[in-house]
Design a protein around this motif. Structure first.
Motif, PDB file in Angstrom:
ATOM      1  N   GLU A 119       4.344   2.607   4.877  1.00 42.37           N
ATOM      2  CA  GLU A 119       5.030   2.572   3.738  1.00 42.37           C
ATOM      3  C   GLU A 119       4.472   2.437   2.298  1.00 42.37           C
ATOM      4  OE1 GLU A 119       8.260   1.808   5.845  1.00 42.37           O
ATOM      5  OE2 GLU A 119       9.465   3.423   4.691  1.00 42.37           O
ATOM      6  N   ALA A 120       3.685   0.444   2.354  1.00 41.25           N
ATOM      7  CA  ALA A 120       3.337   0.887   1.619  1.00 41.25           C
ATOM      8  C   ALA A 120       1.417   1.154   1.656  1.00 41.25           C
ATOM      9  CB  ALA A 120       2.511  -1.084   1.188  1.00 41.25           C
ATOM     10  N   LEU A 121       0.416   1.820   2.767  1.00 46.85           N
ATOM     11  CA  LEU A 121      -0.234   1.787   2.288  1.00 46.85           C
ATOM     12  C   LEU A 121      -0.468   3.136   1.725  1.00 46.85           C
ATOM     13  CD1 LEU A 121      -1.946   1.039   5.458  1.00 46.85           C
ATOM     14  CD2 LEU A 121      -3.217   0.822   3.154  1.00 46.85           C
ATOM     15  N   GLN A 122       1.161   4.133   1.919  1.00 44.43           N
ATOM     16  CA  GLN A 122       1.370   4.792   1.261  1.00 44.43           C
ATOM     17  C   GLN A 122       1.668   4.913  -0.171  1.00 44.43           C
ATOM     18  OE1 GLN A 122       1.383   8.282   2.520  1.00 44.43           O
ATOM     19  NE2 GLN A 122       0.850   7.617   4.608  1.00 44.43           N
ATOM     20  N   LEU A 123       2.181   4.084  -0.651  1.00 43.01           N
ATOM     21  CA  LEU A 123       2.900   4.059  -1.647  1.00 43.01           C
ATOM     22  C   LEU A 123       1.357   3.724  -2.423  1.00 43.01           C
ATOM     23  CD1 LEU A 123       5.781   1.526  -1.618  1.00 43.01           C
ATOM     24  CD2 LEU A 123       5.328   3.492  -3.446  1.00 43.01           C
ATOM     25  N   PHE A 124      -0.335   3.207  -1.944  1.00 41.05           N
ATOM     26  CA  PHE A 124      -0.998   2.724  -2.541  1.00 41.05           C
ATOM     27  C   PHE A 124      -2.399   4.291  -2.822  1.00 41.05           C
ATOM     28  CE2 PHE A 124      -5.384   1.430  -1.788  1.00 41.05           C
ATOM     29  CZ  PHE A 124      -5.707   0.243  -3.037  1.00 41.05           C
ATOM     30  N   LEU A 125      -1.727   5.182  -1.638  1.00 46.42           N
ATOM     31  CA  LEU A 125      -2.528   6.084  -1.639  1.00 46.42           C
ATOM     32  C   LEU A 125      -1.715   7.031  -2.991  1.00 46.42           C
ATOM     33  CD1 LEU A 125      -3.104   7.006   2.061  1.00 46.42           C
ATOM     34  CD2 LEU A 125      -4.537   6.567   0.773  1.00 46.42           C
ATOM     35  N   ARG A 126      -0.173   6.822  -2.977  1.00 45.21           N
ATOM     36  CA  ARG A 126       0.529   7.628  -4.436  1.00 45.21           C
ATOM     37  C   ARG A 126      -0.427   7.283  -5.363  1.00 45.21           C
ATOM     38  NH1 ARG A 126       6.569   7.636  -4.009  1.00 45.21           N
ATOM     39  NH2 ARG A 126       6.010   7.541  -6.536  1.00 45.21           N
ATOM     40  N   MET A 127      -0.697   5.989  -6.012  1.00 47.16           N
ATOM     41  CA  MET A 127      -0.640   5.246  -7.277  1.00 47.16           C
ATOM     42  C   MET A 127      -2.328   5.209  -7.210  1.00 47.16           C
ATOM     43  SD  MET A 127      -1.500   1.265  -7.677  1.00 47.16           S
ATOM     44  CE  MET A 127      -3.012   0.956  -7.391  1.00 47.16           C
ATOM     45  N   ARG A 128      -2.951   5.406  -6.277  1.00 44.43           N
ATOM     46  CA  ARG A 128      -4.637   6.481  -6.743  1.00 44.43           C
ATOM     47  C   ARG A 128      -4.533   7.423  -7.405  1.00 44.43           C
ATOM     48  NH1 ARG A 128      -9.467   4.978  -3.231  1.00 44.43           N
ATOM     49  NH2 ARG A 128     -10.201   5.716  -5.212  1.00 44.43           N
ATOM     50  N   ARG A 129      -3.241   8.761  -6.002  1.00 44.76           N
ATOM     51  CA  ARG A 129      -3.910   9.396  -7.271  1.00 44.76           C
ATOM     52  C   ARG A 129      -2.891  10.141  -8.563  1.00 44.76           C
ATOM     53  NH1 ARG A 129      -1.615  11.553  -1.826  1.00 44.76           N
ATOM     54  NH2 ARG A 129       0.898  11.263  -3.105  1.00 44.76           N
ATOM     55  N   GLU A 130      -1.604   9.083  -8.932  1.00 40.73           N
ATOM     56  CA  GLU A 130      -0.766   9.188  -9.775  1.00 40.73           C
ATOM     57  C   GLU A 130      -0.542   8.066 -10.892  1.00 40.73           C
ATOM     58  OE1 GLU A 130       3.906   9.704  -8.139  1.00 40.73           O
ATOM     59  OE2 GLU A 130       2.061  10.987  -6.951  1.00 40.73           O
ATOM     60  N   GLY A 131      -0.659   7.344 -10.307  1.00 37.56           N
ATOM     61  CA  GLY A 131      -1.234   6.020 -11.082  1.00 37.56           C
ATOM     62  C   GLY A 131      -1.625   5.600 -11.762  1.00 37.56           C
ATOM     63  N   PRO A 132      -1.984   4.243 -12.389  1.00 37.07           N
ATOM     64  CA  PRO A 132      -3.298   2.610 -12.867  1.00 37.07           C
ATOM     65  C   PRO A 132      -4.650   3.009 -12.033  1.00 37.07           C
ATOM     66  CG  PRO A 132      -1.087   1.638 -12.156  1.00 37.07           C
ATOM     67  CD  PRO A 132      -0.557   3.178 -11.177  1.00 37.07           C
ATOM     68  N   LYS A 133      -5.248   2.712 -12.110  1.00 40.09           N
ATOM     69  CA  LYS A 133      -6.598   2.126 -11.200  1.00 40.09           C
ATOM     70  C   LYS A 133      -5.634   0.820 -10.326  1.00 40.09           C
ATOM     71  CE  LYS A 133     -10.354   4.705 -13.754  1.00 40.09           C
ATOM     72  NZ  LYS A 133      -9.874   4.995 -13.890  1.00 40.09           N
ATOM     73  N   PRO A 134      -6.711   1.005  -9.176  1.00 36.94           N
ATOM     74  CA  PRO A 134      -6.135  -0.184  -8.562  1.00 36.94           C
ATOM     75  C   PRO A 134      -6.836  -1.334  -8.869  1.00 36.94           C
ATOM     76  CG  PRO A 134      -8.249   0.848  -7.455  1.00 36.94           C
ATOM     77  CD  PRO A 134      -7.331   2.048  -8.823  1.00 36.94           C
ATOM     78  N   ASP A 135      -6.451  -2.513  -8.728  1.00 37.42           N
ATOM     79  CA  ASP A 135      -7.188  -3.752  -9.416  1.00 37.42           C
ATOM     80  C   ASP A 135      -6.187  -4.742  -7.958  1.00 37.42           C
ATOM     81  OD1 ASP A 135      -3.996  -4.350  -9.036  1.00 37.42           O
ATOM     82  OD2 ASP A 135      -3.737  -5.980 -11.092  1.00 37.42           O
ATOM     83  N   MET A 136      -7.163  -6.092  -8.462  1.00 40.36           N
ATOM     84  CA  MET A 136      -7.163  -7.551  -7.460  1.00 40.36           C
ATOM     85  C   MET A 136      -6.064  -7.490  -6.683  1.00 40.36           C
ATOM     86  SD  MET A 136      -7.489  -9.041 -10.116  1.00 40.36           S
ATOM     87  CE  MET A 136      -6.737 -10.070 -11.287  1.00 40.36           C
ATOM     88  N   TYR A 137      -4.524  -7.643  -7.441  1.00 50.06           N
ATOM     89  CA  TYR A 137      -3.329  -7.152  -6.866  1.00 50.06           C
ATOM     90  C   TYR A 137      -3.047  -6.166  -5.295  1.00 50.06           C
ATOM     91  CZ  TYR A 137      -2.912 -11.079 -10.875  1.00 50.06           C
ATOM     92  OH  TYR A 137      -3.120 -12.059 -11.241  1.00 50.06           O
ATOM     93  N   THR A 138      -3.272  -4.656  -6.553  1.00 46.98           N
ATOM     94  CA  THR A 138      -3.054  -4.133  -5.653  1.00 46.98           C
ATOM     95  C   THR A 138      -4.022  -3.272  -3.956  1.00 46.98           C
ATOM     96  OG1 THR A 138      -4.108  -2.104  -7.483  1.00 46.98           O
ATOM     97  CG2 THR A 138      -1.951  -2.677  -7.146  1.00 46.98           C
ATOM     98  N   LEU A 139      -5.107  -3.967  -4.561  1.00 46.25           N
ATOM     99  CA  LEU A 139      -6.327  -4.135  -3.548  1.00 46.25           C
ATOM    100  C   LEU A 139      -6.161  -4.833  -1.991  1.00 46.25           C
ATOM    101  CD1 LEU A 139      -9.178  -3.686  -5.316  1.00 46.25           C
ATOM    102  CD2 LEU A 139      -8.691  -2.411  -3.875  1.00 46.25           C
ATOM    103  N   GLY A 140      -5.624  -6.582  -3.131  1.00 47.16           N
ATOM    104  CA  GLY A 140      -4.600  -7.489  -2.178  1.00 47.16           C
ATOM    105  C   GLY A 140      -4.053  -6.607  -1.350  1.00 47.16           C
ATOM    106  N   ALA A 141      -2.454  -6.295  -1.840  1.00 45.35           N
ATOM    107  CA  ALA A 141      -1.181  -5.559  -1.462  1.00 45.35           C
ATOM    108  C   ALA A 141      -1.957  -5.068  -0.129  1.00 45.35           C
ATOM    109  CB  ALA A 141      -0.393  -5.246  -2.053  1.00 45.35           C
ATOM    110  N   SER A 142      -3.076  -4.189  -0.114  1.00 50.51           N
ATOM    111  CA  SER A 142      -3.303  -2.988   0.694  1.00 50.51           C
ATOM    112  C   SER A 142      -4.061  -3.440   1.958  1.00 50.51           C
ATOM    113  CB  SER A 142      -4.036  -1.775   0.046  1.00 50.51           C
ATOM    114  OG  SER A 142      -5.478  -2.413  -0.256  1.00 50.51           O
ATOM    115  N   LEU A 143      -4.808  -4.876   1.307  1.00 45.97           N
ATOM    116  CA  LEU A 143      -5.531  -5.437   2.509  1.00 45.97           C
ATOM    117  C   LEU A 143      -4.056  -6.026   3.368  1.00 45.97           C
ATOM    118  CD1 LEU A 143      -8.717  -7.145   0.710  1.00 45.97           C
ATOM    119  CD2 LEU A 143      -8.779  -5.189   2.400  1.00 45.97           C
TER     120      LEU A 143
END
Ligand SMILES: [Zn+2]
Ligand SMILES: [Zn+2]
Length: 826
Positions: A119-143
């Protein structure tokens, strides 16, 4: 049982992928528009901090204007009490959702923390579609999500994205990457990343990266590599601190080499005492944890006693240590829990789930109910997945299936752990039909069973126990699909399942495909499988190969082997194998083996030898042995010896109907009608009735059940007229009714009628009208097949040119072209 480690990981900087909430408070309080919002926000915060979330929600809903701080306070409160879906709902509706990436990385981390990496990865995908650009924190979380789920491909894509977005050099992202590659068993990539940091930027190789590398080596089983890194780190002037030490200790306790762990632990323990970190709470807890996990909870207990910490994490570690060591520390586990409770420690979801698992495995239902009460009182009964799953598991293990179902009803979204507990609980307590029903329900609810070899083996065993071939085949297909057939336990269960469903050739195919991956259970499964299916010679052949390949037979191997010898008439071989049991393999023969030996001799007509074996005391004179002798006497018409066997049985198992029925058969075959009357009278006077015969057939998803002379089946009329036709046609071919098998006294005609509609004949009649000609008619019976039905079935296969496979309570009968695989001895 990684719960404590999980919790500790959240406390350590390397895994803290979201900023602390204080950041929110300081940041947003400053920008609050009015003092009114400020006051309400402070009230909201105080309600949340004291766990009064319902009140906080009411206040939140009543606020005329809310700011980002209000939204985040409530979202955080929901996350902290494990109410993820509510937090996500709020997050989705927050007007401030996309103003920064902080809220995204926070909600992602929350999902990872509760084991929902997908579900965390789904959120990451959603953020990429409709939210802000990824940064080190969101990249770190998706890793981290990829690491948790072991998604190596997705992780590599995130790695590429990090490069593209220029975050590839960020220390935070590198730490995430090292952690991800280590967890996905790609330690070489992690090493490359670490050593590729240019010397000019050596400061990047900080505590966090060193720790990630040490943990990576430990997690990949390379204890020496981790130890070397630990020393190199010190040599590089990066001295272990209160963050590194616990991390390293935790990682080490996952290494399987216990001596290595203890040796290393002692070194680090000494360093901790020397460097003065002994008073640090995290360090203390990690030390206890390391000792507890490396199988030395006693030393762990001593450390705990010296430090006398109030932190429940250390106590939980020790509790887990005791529980893991099983019966050995059963008392200590319970008294530790009692102490924790009396000391007023803040027991958490990990304490409760651990103690529930303990109570389940020792099977103490009363203690289980006490814990249930405490859990409810402490408010951990809902929304805490670990606790809810442990509750279901505890009740399932102690056999209180109703309570287990009740507990499972309270879980809103059951995960695979909860389902597995229910299924395993039902299977363990022999409710196999229920186990399979729940499994089907689980499949319908779209829960994946990826990599769950325990669940796969359990459901296959349930299919075997009630011989449901159709479902068994489907499950076999699923298992191939999800790739768990390579687990030897799963493949063994599949071998047994096919054998018990009468398809031993399928068992053989799986057996052959296992190549060098077989253990003693695999060989035994096939030996028993061939034996039960009347192919004794093949059993013996497999046994010989088993010995040649260096596998050691066990107690069950010999049950199969002797059964095989007896059914294939291999008297001399059987005697030799029986004698080698104790002399060569050091296995003391049990009642089953002795029963098989009596069978073996009896079948060959060597009744006197069998009697001698019993009298000489080689075999224990128990019911199994006498029953075998009695069965042999029936075949060979040995009235006197039969009487002796029956007398013993009437005494040993006075309520078992089988000896009475056999004895009355023997007398009637010998024409001793007064004796027949005597046995039946005895049976009646003791209130014993023959267990009702029941046969069933599995057709697609349905199971059709037949009882003698019943008319419940929806196609009764067709079935009865087919049976009439069947009996007429086989009589023309030479079948003669054998009235000795009728147990009712209704005169000759009545006896014939009752024989005609025995459950197995009805089932075969139904098979003739419903099973396609190419397939065998497969029937299962709860008792041994009666002699008249056995004879009739031989004629049916000849007259109708069909194959019939009948599994009775003793073995399989494969009927084909007028003969049976059991050679008329069962
Ligand atoms: Zn019958
Ligand atoms: Zn047979």
């Amino acid at each position: 049982m990684n719960v404590v480690a999980m919790k500790r990981q959240q406390q350590l900087p390397i895994f803290r992928l979201c900023l602390p909430m204080q950041f929110f408070y300081a940041h947003y309080v400053h920008y609050s528009h009015t003092s009114q919002i400020l006051t309400t926000n402070l009230n909201l915060k105080s309600l949340c901090q004291t766990n009064r979330i319902e009140n906080a929600r009411v206040l939140f809903d009543q606020m005329p204007t809310k700011d980002e701080y209000s939204w985040n306070t409530l979202i955080t409160a929901y996350v902290r009490s494990g109410r993820l879906s509510e937090s996500l709902h709020l997050f989705n509706n927050s007007p401030h959702r996309d103003s920064t990436t902080i809220s995204w990385s926070f909600i992602m981390s929350a999902h990872i923390r509760y084991g929902r990496g997908d579900e965390a990865l789904q959120l990451f995908l959603r953020m990429r579609r409709e939210g802000p650009k990824p940064d080190m924190y969101t990249l770190g979380a998706s890793l981290r999500a990829c690491a948790v789920c072991c998604y190596s491909e997705t992780g590599r894509q995130v790695h590429a994205l990090a490069f593209k977005t220029l975050f590839g050099d960020d220390g935070f992202v590198i730490a995430g990457l090292i952690d991800f590659y280590s967890k996905c068993r790609c330690i070489n990539e992690a090493v490359t990343l670490f050593s590729d940091i240019p010397d000019s930027e050596h400061r990047k190789r900080n505590h966090v990266l060193w720790a990630a590398m040490i943990i990576g080596h430990a997690q990949n089983g390379n204890a020496i590599g981790a130890l070397t890194l630990f020393k190199t780190m010190k040599a590089n002037d990066v001295l272990p601190n209160q963050f590194i030490l616990p991390t390293v200790l935790t990682a080490f306790s996952s290494v399987e080499h216990l001596t290595m762990v203890r040796g290393f632990g002692a070194q680090v323990h000494a360093y901790i005492v020397r460097s003065g970190y002994y008073k640090n709470n995290f360090v203390q807890c990690a030390l206890v944890d390391m000792y507890a996990k490396s199988g030395d909870p006693i030393t762990g207990g001593k450390v705990l006693q010296i430090t006398d910490t109030e932190d429940v994490v250390g106590w939980n570690s020790l509790l887990i240590g005791y529980v893991k060591s099983g019966r050995e520390h059963e008392e200590e586990a319970w008294s530790l829990f009692t102490k924790m409770h009396c000391k007023g420690l803040e027991l958490d979801e990990y304490t409760y789930s651990t103690v529930l698992s303990h109570v389940g495995s020792i099977g103490h239902v009363e203690k289980g109910r006490v814990i249930h009460g405490l859990v409810t009182k402490a408010g951990y009964d809902k929304n805490y997945r670990h606790v809810s799953n442990a509750m279901v598991d505890m009740y399932a293990k102690v056999g209180r299936l109703d309570s287990a179902f009740q507990a499972s009803d309270e879980i809103r979204h059951m995960d695979v752990v909860g389902w597995t507990s229910l299924i395993a609980g039902c299977a363990r307590h022999l409710s196999h039909e229920k186990a399979l029903k729940i499994f089907r329900e689980m499949m319908r609810s779209q829960i994946g069973i990826e990599n769950d070899e325990f669940l796969a083996a359990t459901v296959l065993s349930s299919c075997a126990a009630i011989a449901v071939l159709y479902l068994g085949r489907q499950i076999h297909a699923i298992i191939i699909h999800i790739g768990v057939l390579s687990f030897v336990t799963v493949a063994n269960s599949a071998v047994t399942m096919y054998a018990k469903c009468g398809c031993v050739d399928d068992s053989r195919r799986i057996f052959d495909s296992m190549e060098n991956n077989k253990d003693a259970i695999t060989w035994t499964a096939l030996i028993v499988g061939y034996a039960q299916n009347g192919r004794g010679n093949e059993s013996v052949e497999i046994y010989r190969t088993m010995l040649q390949t260096g596998h050691r037979p066990d107690y069950i191997t010999f049950i199969g082997l002797l059964f095989a010898c007896s059914h294939a008439g291999l008297v001399e071989e059987g005697k030799v194998y029986f004698s080698t049991m104790e002399s060569v393999h050091n296995i003391k023969p049990g009642a089953e083996h002795c029963g098989s030996m009596i069978d073996l001799l009896g079948r060959a007509g060597r009744i006197q030898e069998a009697v001698h074996m019993i009298e000489s005391g080689v075999t224990p004179p128990d019911a199994t042995v006498w029953k075998s002798l009695l069965a042999a006497c029936r075949v060979h018409r040995e009235v006197e010896i039969a009487e002796k066997a029956a007398e013993n049985l009437f005494e040993l198992e006075p309520n078992d109907a089988v000896p009475y029925v056999l004895m009355s058969n023997i007398y009637s075959t010998a024409g001793k009608w007064s004796e027949v009357g005597r046995v039946r009278k005895l049976m009646r006077s003791r209130g014993i009735s023959k267990e009702l015969g029941c046969s069933w057939m599995e057709m697609g998803k349905e199971v059709h059940v037949f009882r003698a002379e019943d008319r419940i089946h929806p196609r009764t009329a067709e079935v009865y007229s087919k049976v009439e036709e069947m009996m007429e046609r086989i009589t023309e071919a030479g079948y003669v009714v054998d009235n000795d098998w009728a147990t009712h006294e209704k005169g000759r005609e009545g006896r014939e009628r009752s024989l005609k509609y025995h459950s197995e004949k009805l089932a075969v009649g139904f098979g003739l009208i419903s099973v396609s000609k190419e397939e065998a008619i497969r029937v299962f019976k709860n008792l041994r097949v009666c002699g008249d039905c056995h004879n009739a079935m031989k004629f049916v296969t000849k007259v109708y040119e069909r194959r019939i496979v009948l599994r009775d309570s003793n073995c399989f009968h494969h009927f084909n072209d007028g003969v049976c695989s059991c050679r008329d001895y069962w």
